[in-house]
Design a protein around this motif. Structure first.
Motif, PDB file in Angstrom:
ATOM      1  N   TYR A 146       0.882  -1.337   0.001  1.00 32.45           N
ATOM      2  CA  TYR A 146      -0.101  -0.096   0.075  1.00 32.45           C
ATOM      3  C   TYR A 146       0.820   1.356  -0.151  1.00 32.45           C
ATOM      4  N   LYS A 147       0.325   2.237  -0.495  1.00 27.24           N
ATOM      5  CA  LYS A 147       0.881   3.482  -0.501  1.00 27.24           C
ATOM      6  C   LYS A 147       0.349   4.404   0.964  1.00 27.24           C
ATOM      7  N   THR A 148       1.138   5.206   1.413  1.00 22.54           N
ATOM      8  CA  THR A 148       0.716   5.973   2.476  1.00 22.54           C
ATOM      9  C   THR A 148      -0.169   7.076   2.523  1.00 22.54           C
ATOM     10  N   ASP A 149      -0.276   7.746   1.319  1.00 22.04           N
ATOM     11  CA  ASP A 149      -0.849   8.794   0.744  1.00 22.04           C
ATOM     12  C   ASP A 149      -1.278   8.788  -0.750  1.00 22.04           C
ATOM     13  N   GLU A 150      -2.224   9.602  -1.331  1.00 22.29           N
ATOM     14  CA  GLU A 150      -2.474   9.552  -2.506  1.00 22.29           C
ATOM     15  C   GLU A 150      -1.488  10.027  -3.571  1.00 22.29           C
TER      16      GLU A 150
END
Length: 358
Positions: free
Chosen positions: A184-188
């Motif tokens: 996953y990414k931590t932010d968009e």
């Protein structure tokens, strides 16, 4: 940094009320407050010239190394305790201190980092063993500018078998056995996905940032004016079928089901208990909302506030350093999702089981 709006999902259809949970087990930690202005002081003075303190004042260290605050605290039984300092540091530099318990340094050069200004308070914690009966806790400034302003300490000691510390839990999640198909990414706006979901016996975990979820019930802290992405609903509802209150309930946001990971595949749903760890402190929260399918690392306003993280939905959160341990299996959900005391009681029990099983 704020991320894209959350999405309601199949979590709503999961049982919010889980009947017949066995709530027995170790008692939740007992916390006692000790004001700094009532302690023994050396090269430090009681002051009231800044706002936001509790009690009758706070303690301002003299700008020299060696000043200290010493509290005398009482423990009903020998065992581990979490000592949480409430402090402010209006400079731009860390003001480290040595923390000693009964004359032995348990944290050397403990960081007391800047808090924007002297009217802004935050917390930081250490864990140590206390003796049954009377104990001394001393915080000694080590830098040339002295220590931070200190408001108080909260000392949390266990009952009925003791309490689990942040260090004990973190020692069990030093390596990752990845169970998610991807990361996953931590932010968009982050280009690279770096956060896996990892499996342990009786839990899954991830290490990420914390973005602030302010959805659900409209409050002074959470509404359309304070949060650009505010939504008046949460994926999970209370036992009365109302949205959750992000400003009043510690809860965690999980990524919506995708090809990366399906949280329901390990029995996670509304009311699953989560140990959220940051800066030496544990917050027992519940799963309460769902987020974007490719982003991880988000919790409610109340979760952040309790952990000493800036909870502002527009500018708050923290970029790293947060560990989320979600307990899995039977008996890991609270029966009343809005009852935080249930999460604390069950969380202590599940954390003890987690330590013994891993």
């Amino acid at each position: 940094m704020r991320r894209a709006p959350r999405f309601a999902s199949v979590l709503v259809s999961l049982a919010v009320a889980v009947a017949g949970l066995a709530m027995a087990g170790p008692a939740s930690a007992a916390t006692t407050e000790y004001q700094a202005e009532s302690a023994t002081l050396s090269q430090a003075n009681v002051a009231t010239n800044h706002t936001g303190y509790t009690g009758s004042g706070f303690v301002d260290y003299v700008n020299t190394p060696g000043g200290y605050i010493q509290w005398t605290v009482t423990a009903s039984a020998a065992g581990s305790a979490t000592i949480t300092f409430r402090y402010s540091n209006g400079t731009t530099a860390n003001r480290p201190m040595n923390v000693a318990v009964n004359g032995t340094v348990v944290s050397s050069g403990k960081a007391f980092n800047p808090t924007t200004n002297w009217d802004t308070w935050t917390t930081t914690s250490v864990t140590a063993n206390l003796n049954a009966g009377s104990n001394t806790i001393r915080a000694t400034a080590t830098g040339s500018e002295g220590g931070p302003n200190v408001d108080k300490i909260d000392v949390a000691t266990g009952g009925g078998g003791g309490t689990v510390t942040a260090d004990q839990l973190l020692a069990k999640v030093t390596s990752c056995s990845q169970i998610s198909s991807g990361k996953y990414k931590t932010d968009e706006d982050v280009s690279t996905a770096t956060v896996p979901v990892c499996g342990k016996t009786g839990a899954v975990f991830w290490k990420a940032d914390m973005d602030i979820d302010c959805d659900g019930v409209r409050t002074t802290q959470c509404n359309e004016n304070t949060d650009c992405c505010f939504q008046a609903d949460t994926a999970c509802h209370t036992s009365g079928d109302s949205p959750l209150n992000a400003a009043g309930l510690p809860y965690v946001v999980v990524p919506s089901t995708s090809s990366i990971w399906k949280y329901t595949s390990v029995g996670i749903g509304c009311g699953s208990v989560v140990a959220v760890i940051y800066n030496g402190k544990i917050e027992y929260a519940v799963v309460g909302d769902t987020g974007p399918t490719q982003i991880i690392g988000e919790a409610s306003y109340k979760t952040a506030s309790d952990l000493g993280i800036d909870p502002d939905p527009s500018t708050g959160g923290t970029d790293s350093g947060v560990t989320y341990i979600v307990f899995t299996g039977s008996g890991t959900k609270v029966s009343t999702i809005e009852n935080h005391s249930q999460a604390v009681t069950l969380g202590n029990q599940l954390a003890q089981q987690f330590l013994s099983s891993n």
